[in-house]
Design a protein around this motif. Structure first.
Motif, mmCIF file in Angstrom:
data_model
loop_
_atom_site.group_PDB
_atom_site.id
_atom_site.type_symbol
_atom_site.label_atom_id
_atom_site.label_comp_id
_atom_site.label_asym_id
_atom_site.label_seq_id
_atom_site.Cartn_x
_atom_site.Cartn_y
_atom_site.Cartn_z
ATOM 1 N N VAL A 98 2.589 -10.942 -6.591
ATOM 2 C CA VAL A 98 1.621 -10.196 -7.391
ATOM 3 C C VAL A 98 1.972 -8.711 -7.334
ATOM 4 C CG1 VAL A 98 -0.814 -9.644 -7.713
ATOM 5 C CG2 VAL A 98 -0.145 -11.903 -6.846
ATOM 6 N N HIS A 99 2.234 -8.122 -8.514
ATOM 7 C CA HIS A 99 2.620 -6.715 -8.574
ATOM 8 C C HIS A 99 1.418 -5.839 -8.234
ATOM 9 C CE1 HIS A 99 5.032 -3.367 -9.324
ATOM 10 N NE2 HIS A 99 5.580 -3.697 -10.483
ATOM 11 N N VAL A 100 1.560 -4.989 -7.208
ATOM 12 C CA VAL A 100 0.478 -4.097 -6.789
ATOM 13 C C VAL A 100 0.929 -2.653 -6.967
ATOM 14 C CG1 VAL A 100 -0.491 -5.787 -5.209
ATOM 15 C CG2 VAL A 100 1.236 -4.182 -4.375
ATOM 16 N N GLU A 101 0.088 -1.715 -6.544
ATOM 17 C CA GLU A 101 0.375 -0.300 -6.758
ATOM 18 C C GLU A 101 1.623 0.162 -6.001
ATOM 19 O OE1 GLU A 101 -2.285 -0.355 -3.079
ATOM 20 O OE2 GLU A 101 -2.130 -1.452 -4.979
ATOM 21 N N ASP A 102 2.295 1.185 -6.559
ATOM 22 C CA ASP A 102 3.433 1.797 -5.876
ATOM 23 C C ASP A 102 2.983 2.425 -4.561
ATOM 24 O OD1 ASP A 102 4.836 1.079 -8.099
ATOM 25 O OD2 ASP A 102 5.084 3.111 -8.887
ATOM 26 N N HIS A 103 3.851 2.360 -3.561
ATOM 27 C CA HIS A 103 3.587 2.983 -2.264
ATOM 28 C C HIS A 103 4.596 4.117 -2.034
ATOM 29 C CE1 HIS A 103 0.952 -0.357 -1.721
ATOM 30 N NE2 HIS A 103 0.760 -0.159 -0.422
ATOM 31 N N PRO A 104 4.212 5.150 -1.270
ATOM 32 C CA PRO A 104 5.164 6.239 -0.988
ATOM 33 C C PRO A 104 6.304 5.749 -0.097
ATOM 34 C CG PRO A 104 3.169 6.511 0.318
ATOM 35 C CD PRO A 104 2.904 5.393 -0.647
ATOM 36 N N LEU A 105 7.444 6.428 -0.176
ATOM 37 C CA LEU A 105 8.602 6.027 0.629
ATOM 38 C C LEU A 105 8.284 6.030 2.117
ATOM 39 C CD1 LEU A 105 11.588 7.826 -1.159
ATOM 40 C CD2 LEU A 105 10.907 5.426 -1.308
ATOM 41 N N GLY A 106 7.406 6.930 2.533
ATOM 42 C CA GLY A 106 7.055 6.996 3.953
ATOM 43 C C GLY A 106 6.403 5.735 4.466
ATOM 44 N N TYR A 107 5.899 4.907 3.562
ATOM 45 C CA TYR A 107 5.254 3.670 3.972
ATOM 46 C C TYR A 107 6.273 2.664 4.521
ATOM 47 C CZ TYR A 107 1.072 0.722 3.910
ATOM 48 O OH TYR A 107 -0.023 -0.019 4.279
ATOM 49 N N GLY A 108 7.546 2.876 4.202
ATOM 50 C CA GLY A 108 8.574 1.941 4.627
ATOM 51 C C GLY A 108 8.670 1.777 6.126
ATOM 52 N N SER A 109 8.289 2.781 6.889
ATOM 53 C CA SER A 109 8.378 2.706 8.358
ATOM 54 C C SER A 109 7.016 2.475 9.002
ATOM 55 C CB SER A 109 9.002 3.987 8.914
ATOM 56 O OG SER A 109 8.234 5.124 8.534
ATOM 57 N N PHE A 110 5.989 2.240 8.180
ATOM 58 C CA PHE A 110 4.633 2.099 8.728
ATOM 59 C C PHE A 110 4.448 0.771 9.442
ATOM 60 C CE2 PHE A 110 0.220 0.526 8.044
ATOM 61 C CZ PHE A 110 -0.417 1.393 8.919
ATOM 62 N N GLU A 111 3.940 0.838 10.662
ATOM 63 C CA GLU A 111 3.422 -0.298 11.401
ATOM 64 C C GLU A 111 2.144 0.168 12.070
ATOM 65 O OE1 GLU A 111 5.930 -2.136 14.290
ATOM 66 O OE2 GLU A 111 6.698 -3.576 12.854
ATOM 67 N N GLY A 112 1.103 -0.644 12.014
ATOM 68 C CA GLY A 112 -0.132 -0.243 12.659
ATOM 69 C C GLY A 112 -1.297 -1.083 12.197
ATOM 70 N N SER A 113 -2.491 -0.610 12.494
ATOM 71 C CA SER A 113 -3.714 -1.317 12.131
ATOM 72 C C SER A 113 -4.492 -0.490 11.128
ATOM 73 C CB SER A 113 -4.575 -1.573 13.368
ATOM 74 O OG SER A 113 -3.915 -2.455 14.252
ATOM 75 N N ILE A 114 -4.817 -1.098 9.997
ATOM 76 C CA ILE A 114 -5.654 -0.444 8.998
ATOM 77 C C ILE A 114 -7.109 -0.738 9.371
ATOM 78 C CG2 ILE A 114 -6.217 -0.298 6.542
ATOM 79 C CD1 ILE A 114 -3.382 -1.345 5.970
ATOM 80 N N PRO A 115 -7.931 0.298 9.554
ATOM 81 C CA PRO A 115 -9.281 0.090 10.095
ATOM 82 C C PRO A 115 -10.187 -0.729 9.174
ATOM 83 C CG PRO A 115 -8.610 2.394 10.267
ATOM 84 C CD PRO A 115 -7.610 1.710 9.386
ATOM 85 N N GLU A 116 -11.195 -1.345 9.792
ATOM 86 C CA GLU A 116 -12.216 -2.064 9.048
ATOM 87 C C GLU A 116 -12.880 -1.128 8.037
ATOM 88 O OE1 GLU A 116 -13.274 -4.991 8.703
ATOM 89 O OE2 GLU A 116 -12.305 -6.111 10.297
ATOM 90 N N GLY A 117 -13.213 -1.670 6.877
ATOM 91 C CA GLY A 117 -13.844 -0.867 5.839
ATOM 92 C C GLY A 117 -12.862 -0.185 4.928
ATOM 93 N N GLN A 118 -11.581 -0.177 5.320
ATOM 94 C CA GLN A 118 -10.543 0.420 4.489
ATOM 95 C C GLN A 118 -9.824 -0.654 3.683
ATOM 96 O OE1 GLN A 118 -9.553 3.954 4.170
ATOM 97 N NE2 GLN A 118 -11.695 3.792 4.760
ATOM 98 N N TYR A 119 -9.261 -0.247 2.577
ATOM 99 C CA TYR A 119 -8.518 -1.173 1.721
ATOM 100 C C TYR A 119 -7.372 -1.807 2.530
ATOM 101 C CZ TYR A 119 -5.497 -2.819 -2.063
ATOM 102 O OH TYR A 119 -4.721 -3.591 -2.885
ATOM 103 N N GLY A 120 -7.299 -3.151 2.510
ATOM 104 C CA GLY A 120 -6.235 -3.848 3.215
ATOM 105 C C GLY A 120 -6.405 -3.870 4.716
ATOM 106 N N ALA A 121 -7.654 -3.772 5.192
ATOM 107 C CA ALA A 121 -7.886 -3.698 6.637
ATOM 108 C C ALA A 121 -7.209 -4.851 7.376
ATOM 109 C CB ALA A 121 -9.381 -3.711 6.921
ATOM 110 N N GLY A 122 -6.528 -4.533 8.465
ATOM 111 C CA GLY A 122 -5.825 -5.534 9.252
ATOM 112 C C GLY A 122 -4.528 -4.980 9.802
ATOM 113 N N ASP A 123 -3.769 -5.821 10.468
ATOM 114 C CA ASP A 123 -2.538 -5.406 11.146
ATOM 115 C C ASP A 123 -1.331 -5.531 10.215
ATOM 116 O OD1 ASP A 123 -3.977 -4.938 13.414
ATOM 117 O OD2 ASP A 123 -3.590 -6.914 14.287
#
Length: 882
Positions: A79-104
């Motif tokens: 499913v085609h979703v929104e473009d992400h910035p290049l800096g997202y390529g190295s992202f690992e972490g937890s997206i907090p509850e209440g935020q879009y895409g919350a989870g690990d």
């Protein structure tokens, strides 16, 4: 008109989530660079995989619910979703509850992708075909847009594996089950969503995952690194290496400013201006700090130089000192040339031209003339110094195109001076003559490793009356009876000298160094208060050949764990008890080690004494590789992050126990050197040597090489798996030719393939064969290899460097330490170990001895210098034998 907010930014609150924000700067150009891809494993409301391809400065993204399959029959919904910035390529972490895409989120795979055809056109047409070169996924793939409509307005695509040798039946193998872990941290995610707070690093373990236990048990779970972190409170600047002539290649050249290096830190809106030695000078630069504050930047680090310009518009260091002393901030111009961090984003891994473009755009929006952008020269590299000198500049700074930002002295930044110019310790003065007041001349010295302060000559010109008086007033309270020099001067040299305590540092311009280490044609520039006397050494310019292969360290952001098998614990003499502040010399293998407590690598915290003990302990393994060979030394008296210079000849350097070779071996130069004992190894370490490089021949038959080397040097963006495959392919070609080959890690990014030879062919023939071999391999697999040097030719490929096989060239020796963060070691490995090696820098001085103790056999057992390059071999490479 304001730029519309992107869908990515609209969906996120960056005050809460640790995901990287869009910088708003100019997107990096993909021209001349490999395109990256990343696949995130995302444990949100539903576990899925986010497939992202770099294109036009962003990450085109698709959510793949079931993840990729190696079976062409399994067409995965994407499913085609929104473009992400290049800096997202190295992202690992937890997206907090209440935020879009919350989870690990973990990085499940990453590497480069090679589009088939024009990627912009095929993306627009909805028929993207490409090759992946990743840690897990390889081979040809396709993304095809369908006419199906999903929920909302999201486009439905299919991710399909193309038929090639990487295909695996889905009935027999599922790569997402077999390889569930992150390629960055080794962690796993899956099975629901856990509550998460901002910057939380909480991660479910493999044991809590519903994935098969056998797969989960492959790697123990660890905590994942979060995404963006708070900026570092301290940041050391990148420093330049002195060279004598401009090197070949792609370089950006700027003015070498004659001022104070200033790093500007902005955290939570507070601006602090800090010198290269960590001193806060914000109160001396209030107007500059205010101008930076008015730029309204988020958390950032800026890099630049504070200068005062004279009437001709040229930097005037004496005027800068005066402005600092009397607090005339309005006379000071702050030239900015780099931006390691910008608005919370770490830009250090981005190419220098991209960082500078972002900085230039920022400065273009403000009109305060106290802040200026350091623009680049337009002259060719061959004319660059002449151009700078014609403008009466001190020199130029060159920055290698595509290079990253490193908080250390690096050959990716170079400095070329119109005249020789450096700092000296002032150790005395003479009486004035005639009508002159104050003093006549200053006696100068530099620190030499293991020898203390060494006399470097005098300077008697360049002073005006005010400088004579001011400097004399500073020197009078420092007078002392004894000379601070380590070696007494002759009676003629010392006649009429007033010795002083060696605390003042002066910058001097001069014409040359004599063979005796004395400067000629000197002129005084100014006192320097920004550099302590203890750091003043003889600056040796390196040649372009010395810096041909850049160092590419990527220091770990995590603090190194304490070494459990430190080389300092291997074979310490009873006298080797070292406290943190121990200033005494320590005996190692009969060699006295001065300054044993000196930290030579900040990442690992290892000291000079640790290096000496390593070379003492590794003697039985490294000496056979040094036996009867001319050796070249990479000396780093100040450690990994300090000045580095390459030394092939003995010159005036007195290394304890080193062997000087017959001068006839290299006519016109000082003697070549050999290290043939543990005492010489330790002696080299005592003199600041970290790396040992050897010739491809022994000195008894110096015109006949006894091996050749293929240095496999990868594009930085390539995954390590590509390096293993490239080594295997190279070995396969050599096997077909009937040549026995041996391998070792480079200690950096690549691998060295060594082919032993009988001493029959000369240098020209061996180099020609190595070149033909490199060209043959690159012709057979042009998508993987190149035999042409230069960053533009290596995009997404591995350069087969055959150029080390010339007379006088050298390669780092087996078991030599590398002058890189962590002090990695170049380590021989057996062929059957290759697939299990995790990194070329896997072994370092803290763990290589543990490896050797566990070995049941020498990895290079069977190595013999009996092979010959035959005419049939030349023929099979398609080249006529010379």
């Amino acid at each position: 008109m304001a730029k519309p907010v992107s869908e990515y930014t609209r969906k996120r609150n960056f005050d809460i989530t640790s995901e990287p924000a869009e910088t708003g700067g100019k997107a990096r150009s993909s021209k001349g660079k490999a395109l990256t891809f990343v696949i995130h494993k995302h444990d949100a409301r539903n576990l899925h995989y986010d497939f992202r391809l770099e294109l036009d400065g962003t990450l085109k993204s698709w959510a793949v619910p079931k993840g990729p399959s190696l079976d062409p029959k399994n067409k995965r919904l994407a499913v085609h979703v929104e473009d992400h910035p290049l800096g997202y390529g190295s992202f690992e972490g937890s997206i907090p509850e209440g935020q879009y895409g919350a989870g690990d989120v973990i990085v499940w795979d990453r590497g480069i992708w090679q589009p088939h055809g024009d990627p912009r056109e095929t993306y627009k047409e909805g028929k993207l075909k490409f090759t992946l070169i990743g840690e897990k996924l390889t081979g040809d793939w396709a993304l095809v847009r369908t006419h199906l409509r999903g929920s909302g307005d999201k486009e439905q695509w299919l991710l399909i594996k193309e038929k090639d040798e990487a295909v695996r039946s889905g009935d027999e193998y599922d790569i997402v089950v077999d390889k569930p872990e992150s390629v960055v941290s080794g962690t796993t995610v899956g099975g629901g969503r856990a509550p998460a707070k901002k910057n939380s690093r909480t991660r479910k373990t493999a044991a809590s995952s519903p994935e098969p236990q056998a797969a989960a048990a492959k790697k123990p779970a660890r905590k994942a690194a979060a995404g963006n972190k708070r900026l570092p409170d301290k940041l050391a600047p990148q420093l330049a290496t002195l060279v004598d002539t401009p090197p070949e290649g792609d370089w950006l050249y700027e003015i070498k400013f004659d001022g104070y290096r200033i790093m500007t830190r902005i955290i939570d809106g507070e601006v602090r201006m800090i010198t290269r030695n960590g001193h806060d000078r914000t109160e001396r630069l209030p107007l500059q700090a205010k101008a930076v504050s008015e730029m309204n930047l988020g958390d950032s680090w800026l890099d630049g130089e504070a200068v005062v310009l004279n009437d001709a518009g040229l930097p005037d260091f004496q005027a800068l000192q005066n402005a600092f002393e009397i607090g005339r901030s309005k006379d000071i111009v702050y030239y900015l040339f780099d931006v390691p961090f910008l608005n919370g984003e770490d830009l250090r891994e981005k190419p220098v031209e991209d960082r500078r473009a972002a900085l230039k755009k920022l400065l273009g929006k403000q009109k305060n003339r106290l802040l200026r952008f350091s623009d680049a020269f337009s002259a060719s590299h061959r004319d660059i110094v002449e151009s700078a000198c014609s403008l009466s500049l001190e020199g130029v700074i060159g920055k290698r195109a595509g290079s990253v930002y490193q908080s250390r002295r690096s050959p990716d930044w170079i400095k070329l001076k119109c005249k020789l110019r450096q700092e000296f310790v002032i150790v005395g003065f003479t009486k004035p003559q005639g009508t002159r007041s104050g003093f006549g001349a200053l006696l100068l010295a530099v620190n030499e490793e293991g020898a203390g302060l060494v006399y470097a000559g005098r300077v008697g010109t360049g002073f005006n009356q005010k400088m004579l008086g001011d400097l004399f007033e500073q020197m009078k309270p420092l007078e002392q009876d004894a000379s601070p020099l380590s070696k007494k001067l002759t009676s003629a040299q010392a006649r009429g000298v007033h010795w002083i305590e060696p605390t003042l540092v002066g910058e001097v311009e001069f014409g040359e160094w004599t063979r005796e280490g004395i400067i000629r044609h000197s002129a005084f520039i100014a006192l320097r208060s920004d550099k302590p006397a203890s750091e003043v050494v003889h600056e040796y310019p390196r040649t372009p050949k010395d810096i041909k292969a850049p160092f590419k360290p990527k220091a770990s952001k995590a603090k190194a764990e304490p070494a459990q098998d430190s080389p300092a614990r291997e074979k310490k003499p009873a006298s080797s008890k070292r406290g943190a502040q121990d200033k005494d010399k320590i005996d190692v293998a009969g060699v006295l080690i001065s300054h044993p407590e000196r930290v030579i690598d900040r990442q690992s915290g290892l000291h000079k004494i640790d290096l000496a003990h390593y070379y003492e302990s590794i003697g039985d393994w490294i000496l056979p590789h040094l036996d009867h060979r001319p050796v070249a030394l990479l000396r780093c008296p100040e450690g990994v992050e300090g000045e580095q210079f390459f030394q092939k000849h003995s010159e005036r350097l007195a290394i304890p126990n080193i062997k000087q070779l017959d001068p006839k071996l290299d006519p016109g130069h000082a003697r070549l050197m050999e290290i043939d004992s543990v005492q010489a190894l330790v002696g080299a370490a005592q003199m600041g040597t970290i790396e040992l490089h050897t010739w491809g021949s022994t000195y008894d038959q110096i015109e006949l090489p006894d091996h050749f080397v293929l240095d496999l040097d990868p594009d930085e963006a390539l995954p390590w798996r590509s390096m293993i495959e490239a080594t295997q392919m190279t070995l396969a070609v050599l096997d077909e030719l009937g040549l026995d080959a041996y391998i070792k890690t480079s200690g950096g990014k690549g691998m060295h393939v060594i082919v032993p030879l009988a001493r029959k062919a000369d240098w020209d023939a061996v180099k020609a064969f190595a070149k033909a071999l490199a060209q043959f391999i690159s012709a057979q697999l042009p998508e993987r290899f190149t035999a042409t040097s230069g960053p533009k030719n290596r995009v997404g490929k591995i350069f087969i460097d055959y150029l080390r096989n010339t007379r006088g060239a050298s390669t780092v020796a087996a078991y030599s330490v590398r002058a890189r963060p962590g002090l990695p070691v170049s380590v021989p490995i057996a062929r059957d170990e290759l697939a299990s090696v995790k990194s070329s820098a896997q072994w370092n001085i803290s763990n290589v001895l543990k490896r050797l103790r566990k070995l049941k056999a020498d990895p290079w057992a069977g190595y013999k210098n009996t092979q010959r390059i035959t005419k049939p071999m030349w023929k099979r490479l398609g080249v006529k034998a010379p």
